[in-house]
Design a protein around this motif. Sequence first.
Motif, PDB file in Angstrom:
ATOM      1  N   GLU A   1       0.848  -1.209   0.000  1.00  0.00           N
ATOM      2  CA  GLU A   1       0.000   0.000   0.000  1.00  0.00           C
ATOM      3  C   GLU A   1       0.883   1.260   0.000  1.00  0.00           C
ATOM      4  OE1 GLU A   1      -0.381  -2.619   2.013  1.00  0.00           O
ATOM      5  OE2 GLU A   1      -2.334  -3.392   1.394  1.00  0.00           O
TER       6      GLU A   1
ATOM      7  N   TYR B   1       3.958   1.331  -1.087  1.00  0.00           N
ATOM      8  CA  TYR B   1       4.635   1.356  -2.384  1.00  0.00           C
ATOM      9  C   TYR B   1       3.754   2.049  -3.427  1.00  0.00           C
ATOM     10  CZ  TYR B   1       6.980  -0.006  -6.652  1.00  0.00           C
ATOM     11  OH  TYR B   1       7.621   0.042  -7.867  1.00  0.00           O
ATOM     12  N   LEU B   2       2.472   1.647  -3.440  1.00  0.00           N
ATOM     13  CA  LEU B   2       1.545   2.205  -4.426  1.00  0.00           C
ATOM     14  C   LEU B   2       1.404   3.715  -4.251  1.00  0.00           C
ATOM     15  CD1 LEU B   2      -0.437   1.786  -6.723  1.00  0.00           C
ATOM     16  CD2 LEU B   2      -2.193   1.192  -5.056  1.00  0.00           C
TER      17      LEU B   2
ATOM     18  N   GLU C   1       4.431   5.341  -5.675  1.00  0.00           N
ATOM     19  CA  GLU C   1       4.467   5.301  -7.135  1.00  0.00           C
ATOM     20  C   GLU C   1       3.516   6.345  -7.725  1.00  0.00           C
ATOM     21  OE1 GLU C   1       6.109   2.207  -9.504  1.00  0.00           O
ATOM     22  OE2 GLU C   1       4.086   1.530  -9.869  1.00  0.00           O
ATOM     23  N   LEU C   2       2.347   6.492  -7.109  1.00  0.00           N
ATOM     24  CA  LEU C   2       1.398   7.501  -7.594  1.00  0.00           C
ATOM     25  C   LEU C   2       1.954   8.908  -7.393  1.00  0.00           C
ATOM     26  CD1 LEU C   2      -1.938   5.898  -6.332  1.00  0.00           C
ATOM     27  CD2 LEU C   2      -1.042   5.931  -8.670  1.00  0.00           C
TER      28      LEU C   2
ATOM     29  N   GLU D   1       4.424   9.597 -10.131  1.00  0.00           N
ATOM     30  CA  GLU D   1       3.715   9.914 -11.379  1.00  0.00           C
ATOM     31  C   GLU D   1       3.209  11.352 -11.368  1.00  0.00           C
ATOM     32  OE1 GLU D   1       0.661   6.993 -12.049  1.00  0.00           O
ATOM     33  OE2 GLU D   1       2.117   5.362 -12.168  1.00  0.00           O
TER      34      GLU D   1
ATOM     35  N   ASP E   1      10.244   9.220 -12.100  1.00  0.00           N
ATOM     36  CA  ASP E   1      10.204   7.763 -11.966  1.00  0.00           C
ATOM     37  C   ASP E   1      10.793   7.369 -10.618  1.00  0.00           C
ATOM     38  OD1 ASP E   1       9.252   7.239 -14.606  1.00  0.00           O
ATOM     39  OD2 ASP E   1      11.272   7.693 -15.358  1.00  0.00           O
ATOM     40  N   ILE E   2      10.330   6.243 -10.095  1.00  0.00           N
ATOM     41  CA  ILE E   2      11.043   5.658  -8.959  1.00  0.00           C
ATOM     42  C   ILE E   2      12.268   4.979  -9.545  1.00  0.00           C
ATOM     43  CG2 ILE E   2      10.981   4.034  -7.049  1.00  0.00           C
ATOM     44  CD1 ILE E   2       7.977   4.237  -6.986  1.00  0.00           C
TER      45      ILE E   2
ATOM     46  N   THR F   1       7.433  -0.086 -11.799  1.00  0.00           N
ATOM     47  CA  THR F   1       8.612   0.509 -12.433  1.00  0.00           C
ATOM     48  C   THR F   1       9.779  -0.461 -12.628  1.00  0.00           C
ATOM     49  OG1 THR F   1       7.988   2.549 -11.335  1.00  0.00           O
ATOM     50  CG2 THR F   1      10.150   2.493 -12.357  1.00  0.00           C
TER      51      THR F   1
ATOM     52  N   PHE G   1      -2.857  -7.099  -6.837  1.00  0.00           N
ATOM     53  CA  PHE G   1      -4.088  -6.425  -6.443  1.00  0.00           C
ATOM     54  C   PHE G   1      -5.064  -6.448  -7.625  1.00  0.00           C
ATOM     55  CE2 PHE G   1      -3.492  -3.879  -2.428  1.00  0.00           C
ATOM     56  CZ  PHE G   1      -2.299  -4.481  -2.053  1.00  0.00           C
TER      57      PHE G   1
ATOM     58  N   ILE H   1       2.394  -5.310  -7.394  1.00  0.00           N
ATOM     59  CA  ILE H   1       2.966  -4.304  -6.500  1.00  0.00           C
ATOM     60  C   ILE H   1       3.981  -4.991  -5.598  1.00  0.00           C
ATOM     61  CG2 ILE H   1       2.510  -2.573  -4.735  1.00  0.00           C
ATOM     62  CD1 ILE H   1      -0.274  -2.293  -5.817  1.00  0.00           C
ATOM     63  N   PRO H   2       5.235  -4.578  -5.670  1.00  0.00           N
ATOM     64  CA  PRO H   2       6.228  -5.228  -4.824  1.00  0.00           C
ATOM     65  C   PRO H   2       6.168  -4.745  -3.379  1.00  0.00           C
ATOM     66  CG  PRO H   2       7.277  -3.626  -6.282  1.00  0.00           C
ATOM     67  CD  PRO H   2       5.813  -3.601  -6.589  1.00  0.00           C
TER      68      PRO H   2
END
Lengths: 140, 92
Positions: A63, A65-66, A69-70, A73, A78-79, B8, B59, B84-85
């Motif tokens: 969660e 991580y997401l 990442e968002l 963006e 970029d990560i 990514t 997910f 998702i890692p």
Amino acid sequence: MTILVPPEQLALIYANGEKAYPDEGAGFLFGHDGEVRQVISIYDLPNSREDGARHDRFLVTPEDYLEGELKAEELKLDIIGIFHSHPDSKNVPSEYDREWAQPFFSYIITSVYNGKAIESRSWLLAEDRSKFIEEPIQRN
Amino acid sequence: MPTLYIPTPLRVYADGQSEIVVNGPIVSDALNDLVTRYPTIKQHIFNENGELRPFVNLFKGKENIVFLQGLETPISEGDSLRIIPSIAGGSL
């Protein structure tokens, strides 16, 4: 491959490790990939390991991580990697680091001794996942 | 067909794509479709025994498939599936 980490971003990475001490601190490296990989900003992440394990382990949940990442963006970045600290330990990847490593990402590890960040080194996972290869850090 | 979102670090193994359309009625079929079309991604998703690596999470929409039917979770047209890692490491 070389990774460019501007001094102000390296200072933030050091500050993350010192703030988390004696636990491990961690975060994402946001930036651009290319001939020279460039860190533009960092994104602190919570260490979700259980109490008592955070001195020598860190965990970023899917969660979190997401969310990161968002955010990347949104910033049109970029990560490009992960940074984490090794409290009272060398800044080289452990076997545990290798087992959990992602390809492509730069792994910046910072030694923090007695609450003071000493030095960072950056590592990339080999294509066959067998080992990490050091990538030089360019500071400016 | 469902859309699979690639994180990514794995995009380099999928021709740089962040999303691909996959085939299959359940999650495991979609993953098999992915690794068949992009074979170099396989070692970063599955271990030597063909099991999902511990840091790979899937997910469906906003739900982790471990709370659904795992790899047997049905997927259909219009569904969004994300890899998702979990990120982990440590000095020991």
